[in-house]
Design an enzyme around this catalytic site. Structure first.
Site, PDB file in Angstrom:
ATOM      1  N   GLU A 125       0.857  -1.182   0.000  1.00  0.00           N
ATOM      2  CA  GLU A 125       0.000   0.000   0.000  1.00  0.00           C
ATOM      3  C   GLU A 125       0.894   1.234   0.000  1.00  0.00           C
ATOM      4  O   GLU A 125       2.001   1.215   0.550  1.00  0.00           O
ATOM      5  CB  GLU A 125      -0.887  -0.026   1.263  1.00  0.00           C
ATOM      6  CG  GLU A 125      -1.787   1.197   1.388  1.00  0.00           C
ATOM      7  CD  GLU A 125      -2.884   1.046   2.444  1.00  0.00           C
ATOM      8  OE1 GLU A 125      -2.902   0.008   3.150  1.00  0.00           O
ATOM      9  OE2 GLU A 125      -3.712   1.955   2.558  1.00  0.00           O
ATOM     10  N   ASN A 167      -6.721   1.347   2.710  1.00  0.00           N
ATOM     11  CA  ASN A 167      -7.485   2.565   2.978  1.00  0.00           C
ATOM     12  C   ASN A 167      -7.117   3.688   2.007  1.00  0.00           C
ATOM     13  O   ASN A 167      -7.940   4.524   1.651  1.00  0.00           O
ATOM     14  CB  ASN A 167      -7.233   3.035   4.416  1.00  0.00           C
ATOM     15  CG  ASN A 167      -7.770   2.052   5.442  1.00  0.00           C
ATOM     16  OD1 ASN A 167      -8.637   1.238   5.132  1.00  0.00           O
ATOM     17  ND2 ASN A 167      -7.254   2.116   6.659  1.00  0.00           N
ATOM     18  N   ASN A 205     -12.125  -0.940  -1.159  1.00  0.00           N
ATOM     19  CA  ASN A 205     -11.470  -1.508   0.022  1.00  0.00           C
ATOM     20  C   ASN A 205     -12.274  -1.209   1.279  1.00  0.00           C
ATOM     21  O   ASN A 205     -12.624  -0.049   1.524  1.00  0.00           O
ATOM     22  CB  ASN A 205     -10.065  -0.892   0.174  1.00  0.00           C
ATOM     23  CG  ASN A 205      -9.370  -1.361   1.433  1.00  0.00           C
ATOM     24  OD1 ASN A 205      -8.939  -2.514   1.519  1.00  0.00           O
ATOM     25  ND2 ASN A 205      -9.247  -0.480   2.424  1.00  0.00           N
ATOM     26  N   GLU A 206     -12.580  -2.238   2.041  1.00  0.00           N
ATOM     27  CA  GLU A 206     -13.219  -2.092   3.365  1.00  0.00           C
ATOM     28  C   GLU A 206     -14.316  -1.025   3.379  1.00  0.00           C
ATOM     29  O   GLU A 206     -14.327  -0.137   4.242  1.00  0.00           O
ATOM     30  CB  GLU A 206     -12.155  -1.798   4.436  1.00  0.00           C
ATOM     31  CG  GLU A 206     -11.183  -2.943   4.610  1.00  0.00           C
ATOM     32  CD  GLU A 206     -10.253  -2.800   5.814  1.00  0.00           C
ATOM     33  OE1 GLU A 206     -10.185  -1.721   6.415  1.00  0.00           O
ATOM     34  OE2 GLU A 206      -9.579  -3.805   6.128  1.00  0.00           O
ATOM     35  N   GLU A 241      -6.290  -9.464   3.163  1.00  0.00           N
ATOM     36  CA  GLU A 241      -5.473  -8.812   4.201  1.00  0.00           C
ATOM     37  C   GLU A 241      -5.520  -9.701   5.425  1.00  0.00           C
ATOM     38  O   GLU A 241      -6.602  -9.927   5.993  1.00  0.00           O
ATOM     39  CB  GLU A 241      -6.017  -7.422   4.567  1.00  0.00           C
ATOM     40  CG  GLU A 241      -5.692  -6.357   3.560  1.00  0.00           C
ATOM     41  CD  GLU A 241      -6.050  -4.956   4.044  1.00  0.00           C
ATOM     42  OE1 GLU A 241      -5.864  -4.669   5.249  1.00  0.00           O
ATOM     43  OE2 GLU A 241      -6.527  -4.169   3.211  1.00  0.00           O
TER      44      GLU A 241
HETATM   45  O1  AHR Z   1      -3.061  -2.964   5.991  1.00  0.00           O
HETATM   46  C1  AHR Z   1      -3.327  -1.810   6.726  1.00  0.00           C
HETATM   47  C2  AHR Z   1      -4.772  -1.355   6.613  1.00  0.00           C
HETATM   48  O2  AHR Z   1      -5.606  -2.296   7.218  1.00  0.00           O
HETATM   49  C3  AHR Z   1      -5.332  -1.241   5.223  1.00  0.00           C
HETATM   50  O3  AHR Z   1      -5.049  -0.018   4.638  1.00  0.00           O
HETATM   51  C4  AHR Z   1      -6.796  -1.386   5.439  1.00  0.00           C
HETATM   52  O4  AHR Z   1      -7.452  -1.944   4.324  1.00  0.00           O
HETATM   53  C5  AHR Z   1      -6.906  -2.234   6.682  1.00  0.00           C
HETATM   54  O5  AHR Z   1      -7.773  -1.691   7.602  1.00  0.00           O
END
Ligand code: AHR
Length: 507
Positions: free
Chosen positions: A31, A76, A176-177, A296
């Site tokens: 990331e 994120n 993502n999330e 993840e």
């Molecule tokens: O991997 C760290 C963070 O964890 C990522 O950005 C997010 O997707 C998750 O909450």
């Protein structure tokens, strides 16, 4: 043999197949966060930097892990990312406030550079699109930029940027999330489901060969889990090939026995998500099976407090730099075993992350590189855990801990590699004081002999690896042996093990 040992039993049979292991379960994640990219894989001034500014020492160590797929660029971060900022002439790329981690993003590395780097480490790219602040248009344009051969606005722009051939990125994450209130552009299940479905439709119109990942819950503690999965799949089931899962564990209560059992929570998580997927499958009278992308997973908690003290809006701040200890490596080993035992449905997974940020590999900016404790179970499982995962019949003594009951001391997974005629047993002994002797009936593997028994052990669960002080390293002196055609696995107290057997050659 030591007096203080417990006994367990296992039956391994080549006909007890779970599934072929998809190598993509050994994926990872980079990331734009902290020093993952800048100071991690990219550092033009570093003595080992190549002509593109990539650290060769990092490339070499990542290659050791044989990582087949790497998720990018977030996380994120992707939820407020303009991918166009990261392509074209570097001097024209804007510096942006990166809102997720409150850092300054220079955009020196973007899509094309990452694709280049991934090639160097022999990995395919799993690309995430922004469904936080953006949507259908930005996502379909990015697919066109990356995958369309030529003759359209975005594909010709890629060619103008120096990339004549399409990148042919196969796997794409639809955001993502998005269930998480911390996410920029957080959405309700309805909002996400509809947007993800329409985005997926457009992306697949541009390139029908891509595979798509619909966002599942951010973790099992989310109040909307598992309703989020059911509600969003109502819309995305038709277009998505996978649903994502994310989970991090920590030993915040400093209770090692309980901590080592946390892979059981991961197991329950997988079972629940499978049930929800199959419920939607039945409801829709669908013939398609939804696969899981556990994209993840890791241990993450050591750096939480120190991160709160960092100044915002700097380039590459040392965020999420967890220093992993020995017990973390044991849990990581069991998490990998859990993925293998569910390899019939978990077809992709990403250890989060790869370099510097909650990572198996650490670097010093301008300096050296080292392997964290968690590197080792990841390395051995990725390199040797390829083939067919086998179901086993296990009898193990058990214990109860704060959050779990009936925790087997023996945690295991078995992979048979038919091509190499190798049988590989991955085993964690969760007992804090006692050795575990496991009688393993390998009845259908006649004529197999022991190649090696690798052990990761340490007396101190809190022992760590630093640049100049590597306390936790595996050794090859495991004491497993054969007795009357049975394999006896000797698993030291608190240890992670890999026992590799191979068919004796006939000459
Ligand atoms: O991997 C760290 C963070 O964890 C990522 O950005 C997010 O997707 C998750 O909450």
């Amino acid at each position: 043999m030591s007096e203080n040992h417990l006994k367990a039993k296992m039956v391994v049979d080549r006909t007890f197949k779970i599934s072929d292991v998809n190598p993509r379960i050994y994926g990872s994640f980079i990331e734009h966060l902290g020093r993952a990219v800048y100071g991690g894989l990219y550092e033009p001034g570093h003595p080992t930097a190549d002509e593109h500014g990539f650290r060769q020492d990092v490339i070499n160590m990542v290659k050791e892990l044989q990582v087949p797929i790497i998720r990018y660029p977030g996380g994120n971060m992707v939820s407020a990312y303009n991918w166009e900022d990261g392509v074209g002439p570097k001097e024209k790329r804007p510096k942006r406030l990166e809102l997720a981690w409150r850092s300054l993003e220079t955009n020196e590395v973007g899509t094309n550079e990452f694709v280049e780097w991934a090639k160097k480490v022999n990995a395919e790219v799993m690309m995430a699109v922004n469904l936080g602040t953006r949507g259908i248009d930005a996502a379909r344009n990015l697919v066109e930029y990356c995958n369309h051969p030529a003759g359209s606005y975005w594909s010709d722009l890629r060619r103008e940027h120096g990339y004549k051939d399409p990148h042919n990125i196969k796997v794409w994450c639809l955001g993502n999330e998005m269930d998480g209130p911390w996410q920029i552009g957080h959405k309700t299940a309805y909002e996400y489901g509809r947007l993800a479905a329409e985005t997926a439709k457009a992306m697949k119109l541009v390139d029908p060969t891509i595979e798509l990942v619909s966002c599942g819950s951010s973790n099992t503690a989310m109040p909307t889990f598992p309703q989020w999965e059911a509600d969003t799949l109502e819309y995305t089931y038709e277009y998505a090939d996978y649903i994502s899962m994310h989970q991090y564990y920590g030993n915040t209560e400093n209770d090692t026995a309980n901590y080592l059992a946390k892979s059981m929570d991961m197991e329950d998580f997988i079972k629940t998500v499978i049930s929800v997927c199959d419920y939607i499958k039945a409801k829709k009278r669908s013939k398609k099976t939804m696969y899981l992308s556990f994209d993840e997973w890791n241990v993450w908690f050591h750096s939480n407090e120190q991160d709160k003290k960092l100044e915002p809006w700097t380039v590459a701040p040392p965020l999420l730099e967890d220093v992993y200890n020995f017990e973390d490596a044991l849990l990581v080993g069991s998490m990998l075993n859990t993925l293998l035992r569910h390899s019939d449905r978990v077809k992709m997974a990403c250890m989060a992350q790869l370099v510097n940020v909650i990572a198996p590999i650490m670097t010093e900016t301008g300096g050296g590189i080292w392997k964290q404790t968690i590197f080792y179970p990841y390395y051995y499982t990725s390199v040797y855990g390829r083939g067919t995962a086998l179901n086993t019949v296990v009898e193990s003594p058990k214990y109860d801990s704060k959050d779990f009951t009936d925790v087997p001391y023996l945690d295991q997974a078995v992979v048979y590699n038919e091509e190499k005629e190798e049988l590989v047993i991955f085993a964690t002994n969760r007992h804090l004081d006692n050795m575990l002797l496991v009688d393993i009936d390998i009845r259908s593997f006649e004529g197999f002999e022991l190649v090696e028994h690798i052990v990761l052990e340490h007396n101190d669960p809190k022992a760590v690896n630093l640049l100049h002080d590597q306390q936790v390293k595996p050794h090859n002196n495991g004491e497993s042996y054969f007795e009357n055609d049975k394999l006896v696995a000797v698993l030291p107290k608190m240890s992670w093990n890999m026992i590799r057997l191979r068919k004796k050659s006939s000459n």
